[in-house]
Design a protein around this motif. Sequence first.
Motif, PDB file in Angstrom:
ATOM      1  N   ARG A  55      -8.099  -0.746  -3.708  1.00 23.58           N
ATOM      2  CA  ARG A  55      -7.493  -1.545  -5.048  1.00 23.58           C
ATOM      3  C   ARG A  55      -7.414  -0.588  -6.088  1.00 23.58           C
ATOM      4  N   CYS A  56      -6.198  -0.636  -6.932  1.00 25.71           N
ATOM      5  CA  CYS A  56      -5.915  -0.070  -7.764  1.00 25.71           C
ATOM      6  C   CYS A  56      -6.841  -0.235  -9.149  1.00 25.71           C
ATOM      7  N   THR A  62      -3.651  -4.310  -4.551  1.00 24.21           N
ATOM      8  CA  THR A  62      -4.684  -4.302  -3.543  1.00 24.21           C
ATOM      9  C   THR A  62      -3.868  -3.835  -2.186  1.00 24.21           C
ATOM     10  N   PHE A  63      -4.276  -2.704  -1.427  1.00 26.82           N
ATOM     11  CA  PHE A  63      -3.660  -2.382  -0.243  1.00 26.82           C
ATOM     12  C   PHE A  63      -4.444  -2.415   0.840  1.00 26.82           C
ATOM     13  N   ALA A  64      -4.018  -3.243   2.099  1.00 28.80           N
ATOM     14  CA  ALA A  64      -4.629  -3.268   3.333  1.00 28.80           C
ATOM     15  C   ALA A  64      -4.801  -2.041   3.969  1.00 28.80           C
ATOM     16  N   THR A  65      -3.684  -1.067   3.950  1.00 26.29           N
ATOM     17  CA  THR A  65      -3.628   0.241   4.443  1.00 26.29           C
ATOM     18  C   THR A  65      -4.237   0.965   3.345  1.00 26.29           C
ATOM     19  N   PRO A  66      -5.431   1.611   2.968  1.00 29.40           N
ATOM     20  CA  PRO A  66      -5.860   2.272   1.968  1.00 29.40           C
ATOM     21  C   PRO A  66      -4.899   3.434   1.386  1.00 29.40           C
ATOM     22  N   ARG A  67      -4.724   3.536   0.131  1.00 27.19           N
ATOM     23  CA  ARG A  67      -4.069   4.756  -0.351  1.00 27.19           C
ATOM     24  C   ARG A  67      -4.995   5.172  -1.539  1.00 27.19           C
ATOM     25  N   SER A  68      -4.877   6.418  -1.570  1.00 26.77           N
ATOM     26  CA  SER A  68      -5.633   7.077  -2.939  1.00 26.77           C
ATOM     27  C   SER A  68      -5.258   6.881  -4.300  1.00 26.77           C
ATOM     28  N   HIS A  69      -3.997   6.643  -4.300  1.00 27.60           N
ATOM     29  CA  HIS A  69      -2.969   6.487  -5.637  1.00 27.60           C
ATOM     30  C   HIS A  69      -2.174   5.081  -5.582  1.00 27.60           C
ATOM     31  N   VAL A  80     -12.116  -1.397  -1.137  1.00 32.38           N
ATOM     32  CA  VAL A  80     -12.646  -2.570  -1.214  1.00 32.38           C
ATOM     33  C   VAL A  80     -12.287  -3.103   0.086  1.00 32.38           C
ATOM     34  N   GLU A  81     -13.724  -3.993   0.596  1.00 30.69           N
ATOM     35  CA  GLU A  81     -13.659  -4.605   1.964  1.00 30.69           C
ATOM     36  C   GLU A  81     -12.582  -5.800   1.839  1.00 30.69           C
ATOM     37  N   LEU A  82     -12.025  -5.745   3.144  1.00 31.31           N
ATOM     38  CA  LEU A  82     -11.058  -6.801   3.463  1.00 31.31           C
ATOM     39  C   LEU A  82     -11.434  -7.981   4.263  1.00 31.31           C
ATOM     40  N   LEU A 120       0.656  -5.389   3.962  1.00 34.15           N
ATOM     41  CA  LEU A 120       0.120  -5.890   5.334  1.00 34.15           C
ATOM     42  C   LEU A 120      -0.682  -4.974   5.908  1.00 34.15           C
ATOM     43  N   PHE A 121      -1.296  -5.144   6.938  1.00 30.78           N
ATOM     44  CA  PHE A 121      -1.742  -4.298   7.817  1.00 30.78           C
ATOM     45  C   PHE A 121      -1.341  -4.343   9.403  1.00 30.78           C
ATOM     46  N   LEU A 122      -0.874  -3.046   9.863  1.00 28.21           N
ATOM     47  CA  LEU A 122      -0.360  -3.090  11.366  1.00 28.21           C
ATOM     48  C   LEU A 122      -1.471  -2.707  12.226  1.00 28.21           C
ATOM     49  N   SER A 123      -1.496  -3.782  13.079  1.00 17.36           N
ATOM     50  CA  SER A 123      -2.457  -3.490  14.314  1.00 17.36           C
ATOM     51  C   SER A 123      -1.920  -4.163  15.518  1.00 17.36           C
ATOM     52  N   ARG A 124      -2.759  -4.246  16.506  1.00 19.63           N
ATOM     53  CA  ARG A 124      -2.431  -4.970  17.618  1.00 19.63           C
ATOM     54  C   ARG A 124      -2.900  -6.360  17.713  1.00 19.63           C
TER      55      ARG A 124
END
Length: 159
Positions: A55-56, A62-69, A80-82, A120-124
Amino acid sequence: MNRNAKLPENEEGTVLFNIDPIIIKQHYEIDYIHSYAQDSPFFAGLAAGRLLGSRCAACDYTFATPRSHCMECGGTTDWVELPLHGRVHTWTTCYFGGEAFLKETPFTLILVEFDGVDTLFLSRLVGVEPGETEIGMQVKARFLRNAKFRATDVYFVPN
Ligand SMILES: [Zn+2]
């Protein structure tokens, strides 16, 4: 000096796929040692049954796929816990895949949306036959019991 010297030869064959141009089968294997660096908490989280996004600190995006920036404002983010429950935003059934997944085709990939998360979060998706997946379907995260420290340590099932 031995003018008749020869290299030793074996009787192994070569798989030839094509003659012009010559295309052969050649085994290739490598151990690749690399660092997850700042992404390490994400993979440690998967091993502990937790999904970590970011989270910024400046704008709360808030990013589901984490980003440093932050992609929105460039600010730094905090972990942050999803939630482990979400909804199918969209999906596709893969009838072909990379080498690691080819034997598992057909399989379903989903983009998961979570409450309070902006991306969004890419998954199977597992446990659903091809064609049974629906947009909006409630899903929950599952984790491999024996973590491999890969993004595939998490997958989703219908909830
Ligand atoms: Zn931001």
